[in-house]
Scaffold this motif. Structure first.
Motif, mmCIF file in Angstrom:
data_model
loop_
_atom_site.group_PDB
_atom_site.id
_atom_site.type_symbol
_atom_site.label_atom_id
_atom_site.label_comp_id
_atom_site.label_asym_id
_atom_site.label_seq_id
_atom_site.Cartn_x
_atom_site.Cartn_y
_atom_site.Cartn_z
ATOM 1 N N LEU A 91 -7.696 -3.179 5.855
ATOM 2 C CA LEU A 91 -7.891 -1.731 5.773
ATOM 3 C C LEU A 91 -7.252 -0.989 6.944
ATOM 4 O O LEU A 91 -6.568 0.014 6.759
ATOM 5 C CB LEU A 91 -9.386 -1.391 5.710
ATOM 6 C CG LEU A 91 -10.108 -1.768 4.434
ATOM 7 C CD1 LEU A 91 -11.592 -1.447 4.547
ATOM 8 C CD2 LEU A 91 -9.504 -1.073 3.225
ATOM 9 N N HIS A 92 -7.485 -1.469 8.149
ATOM 10 C CA HIS A 92 -7.045 -0.742 9.339
ATOM 11 C C HIS A 92 -5.577 -0.992 9.669
ATOM 12 O O HIS A 92 -4.790 -0.056 9.800
ATOM 13 C CB HIS A 92 -7.937 -1.135 10.530
ATOM 14 C CG HIS A 92 -7.578 -0.456 11.791
ATOM 15 N ND1 HIS A 92 -6.763 -1.032 12.730
ATOM 16 C CD2 HIS A 92 -7.914 0.771 12.273
ATOM 17 C CE1 HIS A 92 -6.605 -0.194 13.738
ATOM 18 N NE2 HIS A 92 -7.301 0.903 13.494
ATOM 19 N N LEU A 95 -3.386 -1.081 5.600
ATOM 20 C CA LEU A 95 -3.455 0.119 4.769
ATOM 21 C C LEU A 95 -3.274 1.402 5.580
ATOM 22 O O LEU A 95 -2.502 2.278 5.201
ATOM 23 C CB LEU A 95 -4.790 0.158 4.017
ATOM 24 C CG LEU A 95 -4.921 1.223 2.944
ATOM 25 C CD1 LEU A 95 -3.949 0.949 1.814
ATOM 26 C CD2 LEU A 95 -6.337 1.247 2.420
ATOM 27 N N VAL A 96 -3.980 1.528 6.706
ATOM 28 C CA VAL A 96 -3.942 2.776 7.473
ATOM 29 C C VAL A 96 -2.725 2.828 8.395
ATOM 30 O O VAL A 96 -1.929 3.757 8.332
ATOM 31 C CB VAL A 96 -5.249 2.974 8.280
ATOM 32 C CG1 VAL A 96 -5.140 4.181 9.195
ATOM 33 C CG2 VAL A 96 -6.438 3.126 7.340
ATOM 34 N N ARG A 105 0.029 4.266 0.128
ATOM 35 C CA ARG A 105 -1.161 5.034 0.526
ATOM 36 C C ARG A 105 -2.221 4.882 -0.555
ATOM 37 O O ARG A 105 -1.907 4.825 -1.741
ATOM 38 C CB ARG A 105 -0.802 6.498 0.710
ATOM 39 C CG ARG A 105 0.135 6.701 1.898
ATOM 40 C CD ARG A 105 0.424 8.149 2.101
ATOM 41 N NE ARG A 105 -0.544 8.621 3.093
ATOM 42 C CZ ARG A 105 -0.787 9.884 3.328
ATOM 43 N NH1 ARG A 105 -0.200 10.823 2.635
ATOM 44 N NH2 ARG A 105 -1.647 10.241 4.251
ATOM 45 N N PRO A 106 -3.479 4.831 -0.158
ATOM 46 C CA PRO A 106 -4.546 4.576 -1.132
ATOM 47 C C PRO A 106 -4.733 5.718 -2.125
ATOM 48 O O PRO A 106 -4.562 6.888 -1.787
ATOM 49 C CB PRO A 106 -5.784 4.415 -0.251
ATOM 50 C CG PRO A 106 -5.464 5.102 1.019
ATOM 51 C CD PRO A 106 -3.984 4.994 1.197
ATOM 52 N N ASN A 108 -7.566 5.191 -4.427
ATOM 53 C CA ASN A 108 -8.998 5.062 -4.644
ATOM 54 C C ASN A 108 -9.738 6.033 -3.730
ATOM 55 O O ASN A 108 -9.437 6.114 -2.538
ATOM 56 C CB ASN A 108 -9.400 3.605 -4.335
ATOM 57 C CG ASN A 108 -10.883 3.383 -4.345
ATOM 58 O OD1 ASN A 108 -11.574 3.761 -3.399
ATOM 59 N ND2 ASN A 108 -11.365 2.767 -5.405
ATOM 60 N N LEU A 111 -11.192 4.455 -0.491
ATOM 61 C CA LEU A 111 -10.137 4.085 0.459
ATOM 62 C C LEU A 111 -9.449 5.320 1.031
ATOM 63 O O LEU A 111 -9.082 5.347 2.207
ATOM 64 C CB LEU A 111 -9.119 3.159 -0.211
ATOM 65 C CG LEU A 111 -9.648 1.795 -0.641
ATOM 66 C CD1 LEU A 111 -8.560 1.002 -1.354
ATOM 67 C CD2 LEU A 111 -10.203 1.021 0.543
ATOM 68 N N LYS A 112 -9.294 6.362 0.206
ATOM 69 C CA LYS A 112 -8.721 7.609 0.710
ATOM 70 C C LYS A 112 -9.611 8.229 1.779
ATOM 71 O O LYS A 112 -9.114 8.770 2.770
ATOM 72 C CB LYS A 112 -8.526 8.607 -0.440
ATOM 73 C CG LYS A 112 -7.287 8.343 -1.257
ATOM 74 C CD LYS A 112 -7.245 9.221 -2.485
ATOM 75 C CE LYS A 112 -6.665 10.558 -2.183
ATOM 76 N NZ LYS A 112 -6.391 11.350 -3.410
ATOM 77 N N ILE A 114 -11.659 6.599 3.854
ATOM 78 C CA ILE A 114 -11.466 5.796 5.068
ATOM 79 C C ILE A 114 -10.140 6.160 5.728
ATOM 80 O O ILE A 114 -10.048 6.337 6.940
ATOM 81 C CB ILE A 114 -11.541 4.289 4.740
ATOM 82 C CG1 ILE A 114 -12.976 3.904 4.370
ATOM 83 C CG2 ILE A 114 -11.025 3.447 5.902
ATOM 84 C CD1 ILE A 114 -13.123 2.499 3.857
ATOM 85 N N PHE A 115 -9.102 6.301 4.915
ATOM 86 C CA PHE A 115 -7.770 6.640 5.406
ATOM 87 C C PHE A 115 -7.790 7.998 6.108
ATOM 88 O O PHE A 115 -7.293 8.145 7.235
ATOM 89 C CB PHE A 115 -6.791 6.648 4.223
ATOM 90 C CG PHE A 115 -5.356 6.813 4.607
ATOM 91 C CD1 PHE A 115 -4.599 5.717 4.981
ATOM 92 C CD2 PHE A 115 -4.750 8.057 4.579
ATOM 93 C CE1 PHE A 115 -3.261 5.859 5.334
ATOM 94 C CE2 PHE A 115 -3.425 8.219 4.928
ATOM 95 C CZ PHE A 115 -2.676 7.117 5.305
ATOM 96 N N PHE A 136 -16.438 1.646 8.093
ATOM 97 C CA PHE A 136 -17.150 2.096 6.901
ATOM 98 C C PHE A 136 -18.119 3.225 7.199
ATOM 99 O O PHE A 136 -18.450 4.000 6.315
ATOM 100 C CB PHE A 136 -17.927 0.939 6.267
ATOM 101 C CG PHE A 136 -17.037 -0.158 5.780
ATOM 102 C CD1 PHE A 136 -16.244 0.018 4.668
ATOM 103 C CD2 PHE A 136 -16.978 -1.364 6.449
ATOM 104 C CE1 PHE A 136 -15.402 -0.974 4.227
ATOM 105 C CE2 PHE A 136 -16.151 -2.372 6.007
ATOM 106 C CZ PHE A 136 -15.359 -2.178 4.893
#
Length: 148
Positions: A91-92, A95-96, A105-106, A108, A111-112, A114-115, A136
């Motif tokens: 995730l970090h 993804l980010v 880029r997310p 969901n 996930l958006k 978190i982003f 989280f």
């Protein structure tokens, strides 16, 4: 087996709570000299801040090794910490921060959120002005539905 799952969840939850606490009060406090490398542009794949991942990973390895013979709470808690670390990496870092470009880029909503929270955290490169310190544990305003 139920207790093993409980300790896995405990290890995972402890990492989120302690990660949030350490990030907010230590990394953005007395350990800022190490963590600030994560808030500054870098041409290197690795940054000094990666030492924190080695520390947390080392704790997980020690717990797994001391608990493996009996497969006791230490082993399963270490597994939970390891699972958290793997998810954190995806995730970090992937993804980010796109240290590895495995995903776009997310899309969901979770996930958006978190982003967006992490982007807000990095809007400053100063020790005291950051928001959203968990992976989280993210303020709910980052999960608001976007109008099209």
């Amino acid at each position: 087996m139920i207790s093993a799952l409980g300790y896995i969840l405990l290890g995972f939850a402890l990492m989120e709570f302690s990660g949030w606490f350490i990030h907010k009060y230590l990394m953005h406090g007395p350990l800022w000299m190490i963590h600030k490398t994560h808030h500054q542009p870098s041409s290197s794949f690795f940054e000094l801040n990666d030492l924190f991942s080695l520390l947390f990973g080392g704790i997980a390895v020690v717990l797994i090794l001391v608990g493996v013979e009996e497969l006791d709470y230490r082993f399963w808690t270490g597994i939970g910490i390891s699972l958290y670390g793997m998810l954190y990496f995806v995730l970090h870092d992937v993804l980010v921060h796109r240290r590895l470009k495995w995903f776009d880029r997310p899309k969901n909503p979770f996930l958006k959120g978190i982003f967006k929270a992490h982007q807000a955290h990095h809007r400053t490169n100063k020790k005291d002005d950051a928001v959203s310190f968990g992976l989280f544990v993210v303020p709910k305003e980052f999960f608001k539905h976007e109008e099209k």
